[in-house]
Design an enzyme around this catalytic site. Structure first.
Site, PDB file in Angstrom:
ATOM      1  N   MET A   1       5.762   9.497   1.666  1.00 57.66           N
ATOM      2  CA  MET A   1       3.817   9.425   0.682  1.00 57.66           C
ATOM      3  C   MET A   1       4.110  10.199  -0.384  1.00 57.66           C
ATOM      4  SD  MET A   1       0.586  10.917   3.201  1.00 57.66           S
ATOM      5  CE  MET A   1       2.302  11.305   4.571  1.00 57.66           C
TER       6      MET A   1
ATOM      7  N   ASP B   1      11.410   5.106  -0.559  1.00 57.87           N
ATOM      8  CA  ASP B   1      11.042   6.545   0.098  1.00 57.87           C
ATOM      9  C   ASP B   1       9.885   5.974   0.524  1.00 57.87           C
ATOM     10  OD1 ASP B   1       8.849   7.797  -2.220  1.00 57.87           O
ATOM     11  OD2 ASP B   1      10.209   6.236  -3.540  1.00 57.87           O
ATOM     12  N   SER B   2       9.313   7.416   1.114  1.00 59.61           N
ATOM     13  CA  SER B   2       8.160   8.009   2.639  1.00 59.61           C
ATOM     14  C   SER B   2       8.401   6.550   2.598  1.00 59.61           C
ATOM     15  CB  SER B   2       7.302   8.231   1.602  1.00 59.61           C
ATOM     16  OG  SER B   2       6.826   8.733   1.705  1.00 59.61           O
ATOM     17  N   ALA B   3       6.708   6.051   2.761  1.00 61.53           N
ATOM     18  CA  ALA B   3       6.046   5.211   2.889  1.00 61.53           C
ATOM     19  C   ALA B   3       6.889   4.198   3.033  1.00 61.53           C
ATOM     20  CB  ALA B   3       4.758   4.656   2.503  1.00 61.53           C
TER      21      ALA B   3
END
Length: 316
Positions: free
Chosen positions: A1, A177-179
């Site tokens: 996120m 990355d993240s989401a």
């Protein structure tokens, strides 16, 4: 996120701790501070506007970039990065990168992601394609998946001059990355299920992946109203080892950080992959003492360089 604010810096662990939903009984307003809020009339307000930078040429690295509109009616586009080409044109690996931001903020065209992709493209010597998908909640999940798949199919056509001239379609990687790591995983699932997807997907890099952990996730639930619960395979892939065992790539690198609030989910994904019966090679890299996507907020720090080295070695 991954989030980047111009005047304020929020560690991502702080964001999740502070993330809350406040619904009024009458108007059903929602507040996901510090990401966005939705008024009772449905109006969406993000707490910080994402800035954009145009494509450019970096004289120090020789990397150049350009933008391509993929679906004009849906405002779906991509930014392509081409490393310095010396001498005779050569075919080099192709990287499809998907940005993070909790499915609801950030852009492939933000200063943070643009600078990171310039550096990654130069150091790994790859042709990179970053996907700018539509954001929730205006465009609920699965719009981000559909948009990313549309870009992947466009890439597979190989009609763009940079791709036709320089991309080796037998060495294609997914990363995020993240989401964005969540979306990258789901793109790998879909490509593995559709035999007509021609590029050869060699591997996948998931940095601080935003996955579920058998508990209710308020943000995901709100952004994906048509979810199937806490075991939705799109959000909680570790709950579906049989699905993981069918991924059509030969290697996966999972990256996390010691102070990342999603650290346990990265490890769960890694451990489940190892037990799933998948025939490929899966590895995990943990950076001690750092938080969620620290490498994007401080791209020149020593530990960000350590992480970059791991990604480059994986791609090369």
């Amino acid at each position: 996120m991954a989030l980047h604010f111009t005047h304020l810096y929020f560690p991502l662990s702080f964001l999740i701790i502070c993330l809350y939903v406040k619904s009024t009984l009458a108007g059903k307003a929602h507040n996901f501070y510090p990401l966005f809020k939705v008024d009772a009339d449905g109006s969406v307000h993000r707490f910080q506007e994402t800035k954009f930078v145009p494509p450019s040429y970096n004289p120090k690295t020789g990397v150049q970039s350009k933008d391509v509109t993929i679906l004009p009616e849906q405002n779906v586009s991509a930014r392509l990065y081409l490393p310095k080409i010396s001498g005779k044109p050569q075919k080099i690996p192709l990287l499809l990168y998907i940005h993070g931001g909790g499915f609801c903020v950030q852009s492939a065209f933000s200063p943070m992601y643009d600078s990171y992709l310039h550096k990654l493209t130069a150091e790994a010597n790859v042709v990179s394609v970053t996907i700018d998908y539509r954001l929730a909640p205006e465009h609920p999940i699965p719009s981000c998946y559909d948009d990313s798949w549309a870009v992947m199919k466009w890439v597979a056509q190989g009609t763009d001059p940079w791709l036709k001239e320089h991309a080796d379609f037998s060495r294609v990687y997914l990363a995020g990355d993240s989401a964005g790591a969540n979306i990258a995983h789901n793109m790998m699932v879909r490509a593995s299920e559709e035999s007509h997807f021609l590029p050869s997907l060699i591997g996948m890099v998931l940095v601080d992946p935003y996955f579920g952990n058998d508990k209710l996730d308020t943000l995901w639930t709100y952004l994906c109203p048509k979810n199937t619960g806490i075991y939705d395979p799109r959000f909680n892939p570790a709950a579906h080892p049989r699905l993981l065992s069918k991924l059509n790539c030969s290697k996966i690198l999972v990256c996390t950080a010691g102070k990342d609030f999603l650290r346990d989910r990265a490890w769960t994904y890694y451990e489940t992959m190892k037990r799933s019966g998948w025939k490929g090679e899966v590895g995990i890299k943990e950076i001690e003492g750092e938080g969620h996507v620290f490498h994007l907020f401080n791209q020149t720090c020593e530990k960000a360089n350590v992480l970059m080295k791991s990604l480059v070695e994986f791609l090369v």
